[in-house]
Scaffold this motif. Structure first.
Motif, PDB file in Angstrom:
ATOM      1  N   ARG A  41      54.454  57.987  48.391  1.00 38.95           N
ATOM      2  CA  ARG A  41      53.206  57.538  47.560  1.00 38.95           C
ATOM      3  C   ARG A  41      52.173  58.318  47.403  1.00 38.95           C
ATOM      4  NH1 ARG A  41      53.229  52.139  45.365  1.00 38.95           N
ATOM      5  NH2 ARG A  41      51.073  51.860  44.163  1.00 38.95           N
ATOM      6  N   ILE A  42      51.522  59.034  48.438  1.00 41.04           N
ATOM      7  CA  ILE A  42      50.367  59.544  48.647  1.00 41.04           C
ATOM      8  C   ILE A  42      50.655  60.969  47.736  1.00 41.04           C
ATOM      9  CG2 ILE A  42      50.914  60.874  50.522  1.00 41.04           C
ATOM     10  CD1 ILE A  42      47.718  60.513  51.264  1.00 41.04           C
ATOM     11  N   LYS A  85      49.488  57.233  43.658  1.00 40.78           N
ATOM     12  CA  LYS A  85      48.408  57.412  44.719  1.00 40.78           C
ATOM     13  C   LYS A  85      47.287  56.545  44.501  1.00 40.78           C
ATOM     14  CE  LYS A  85      45.414  60.663  47.315  1.00 40.78           C
ATOM     15  NZ  LYS A  85      45.403  62.076  47.259  1.00 40.78           N
ATOM     16  N   LYS A  86      46.755  56.627  43.334  1.00 46.48           N
ATOM     17  CA  LYS A  86      45.512  56.080  42.861  1.00 46.48           C
ATOM     18  C   LYS A  86      45.537  54.321  42.676  1.00 46.48           C
ATOM     19  CE  LYS A  86      45.346  56.522  37.838  1.00 46.48           C
ATOM     20  NZ  LYS A  86      44.522  57.166  36.863  1.00 46.48           N
ATOM     21  N   PHE A  87      46.852  53.879  42.793  1.00 53.18           N
ATOM     22  CA  PHE A  87      47.110  52.260  42.517  1.00 53.18           C
ATOM     23  C   PHE A  87      47.340  51.883  43.902  1.00 53.18           C
ATOM     24  CE2 PHE A  87      48.333  54.529  38.658  1.00 53.18           C
ATOM     25  CZ  PHE A  87      47.600  53.745  37.777  1.00 53.18           C
ATOM     26  N   LYS A  88      46.338  51.220  44.538  1.00 50.75           N
ATOM     27  CA  LYS A  88      46.480  50.599  45.856  1.00 50.75           C
ATOM     28  C   LYS A  88      47.385  49.339  45.740  1.00 50.75           C
ATOM     29  CE  LYS A  88      44.009  48.900  49.646  1.00 50.75           C
ATOM     30  NZ  LYS A  88      43.326  47.526  49.913  1.00 50.75           N
ATOM     31  N   MET A  89      48.288  49.167  46.678  1.00 53.01           N
ATOM     32  CA  MET A  89      49.348  47.885  46.504  1.00 53.01           C
ATOM     33  C   MET A  89      48.535  46.751  46.547  1.00 53.01           C
ATOM     34  SD  MET A  89      52.956  49.004  48.044  1.00 53.01           S
ATOM     35  CE  MET A  89      52.785  50.856  48.611  1.00 53.01           C
ATOM     36  N   CYS A  90      49.042  45.705  45.866  1.00 54.80           N
ATOM     37  CA  CYS A  90      48.300  44.420  46.182  1.00 54.80           C
ATOM     38  C   CYS A  90      49.182  43.814  47.319  1.00 54.80           C
ATOM     39  CB  CYS A  90      48.568  43.507  44.737  1.00 54.80           C
ATOM     40  SG  CYS A  90      50.314  43.053  44.654  1.00 54.80           S
ATOM     41  N   GLU A  91      48.655  42.742  47.925  1.00 53.69           N
ATOM     42  CA  GLU A  91      49.257  42.182  49.179  1.00 53.69           C
ATOM     43  C   GLU A  91      50.683  41.762  49.045  1.00 53.69           C
ATOM     44  OE1 GLU A  91      48.853  38.211  51.748  1.00 53.69           O
ATOM     45  OE2 GLU A  91      46.769  39.245  51.183  1.00 53.69           O
ATOM     46  N   TYR A 115      52.571  45.035  48.715  1.00 54.15           N
ATOM     47  CA  TYR A 115      52.749  45.385  49.953  1.00 54.15           C
ATOM     48  C   TYR A 115      53.617  44.915  50.908  1.00 54.15           C
ATOM     49  CZ  TYR A 115      51.114  47.925  54.443  1.00 54.15           C
ATOM     50  OH  TYR A 115      51.104  48.478  55.725  1.00 54.15           O
ATOM     51  N   SER A 151      54.854  48.369  42.077  1.00 54.15           N
ATOM     52  CA  SER A 151      53.607  47.837  41.472  1.00 54.15           C
ATOM     53  C   SER A 151      53.875  46.660  40.844  1.00 54.15           C
ATOM     54  CB  SER A 151      52.982  48.906  40.445  1.00 54.15           C
ATOM     55  OG  SER A 151      53.796  49.237  39.391  1.00 54.15           O
ATOM     56  N   CYS A 204      48.348  45.150  40.459  1.00 49.70           N
ATOM     57  CA  CYS A 204      47.989  46.315  41.203  1.00 49.70           C
ATOM     58  C   CYS A 204      48.594  47.723  40.418  1.00 49.70           C
ATOM     59  CB  CYS A 204      48.424  46.373  42.598  1.00 49.70           C
ATOM     60  SG  CYS A 204      50.316  46.575  42.805  1.00 49.70           S
TER      61      CYS A 204
END
Length: 106
Positions: A33-34, A39-45, A48, A65, A69
């Motif tokens: 993912r990085i 990369k700029k979209f942080k996964m929600c709980e 994840y 996604s 998120c």
């Protein structure tokens, strides 16, 4: 995508967890993912938990996604020389249908 009971119902960026959009989002290797446009979209709980669960079909799916998120779909139209305005829609499906029609129109 069409399951009204699924939290990704009509989510325009849903993808196949087997093949996914690898070549269209990758920026470097390894395919993590990085190293993708995600990369700029942080996964929600919730995403994840799916991503880290080996028993889930979305396990280690890099582009995972959802509405909370992931990328958002928006429509902007040119109104004056260089000015744009966002067109508002009541439902996500209306955006998708509008964009599909514009693509068909060329």
């Amino acid at each position: 995508m069409y399951d009204k009971n699924n939290r990704r119902f009509l989510y325009p960026f849903i993808n196949c967890t087997n093949c996914g959009p690898r070549y269209t989002i990758i920026k470097n290797i390894p395919y993590d993912r990085i190293n993708t446009s995600m990369k700029k979209f942080k996964m929600c709980e919730k995403c994840y938990r799916e991503y880290t669960n080996p028993m889930d079909r979305r396990y280690h799916a890099q582009p995972i996604s959802c509405y909370d998120c992931g990328p958002k779909l928006s429509v902007k139209c040119k109104v004056e020389s260089e000015k744009y305005r966002t067109i508002e829609f009541n439902e996500e499906i209306e955006k998708i249908e509008f964009i599909a029609e514009k693509i068909k129109e060329g």
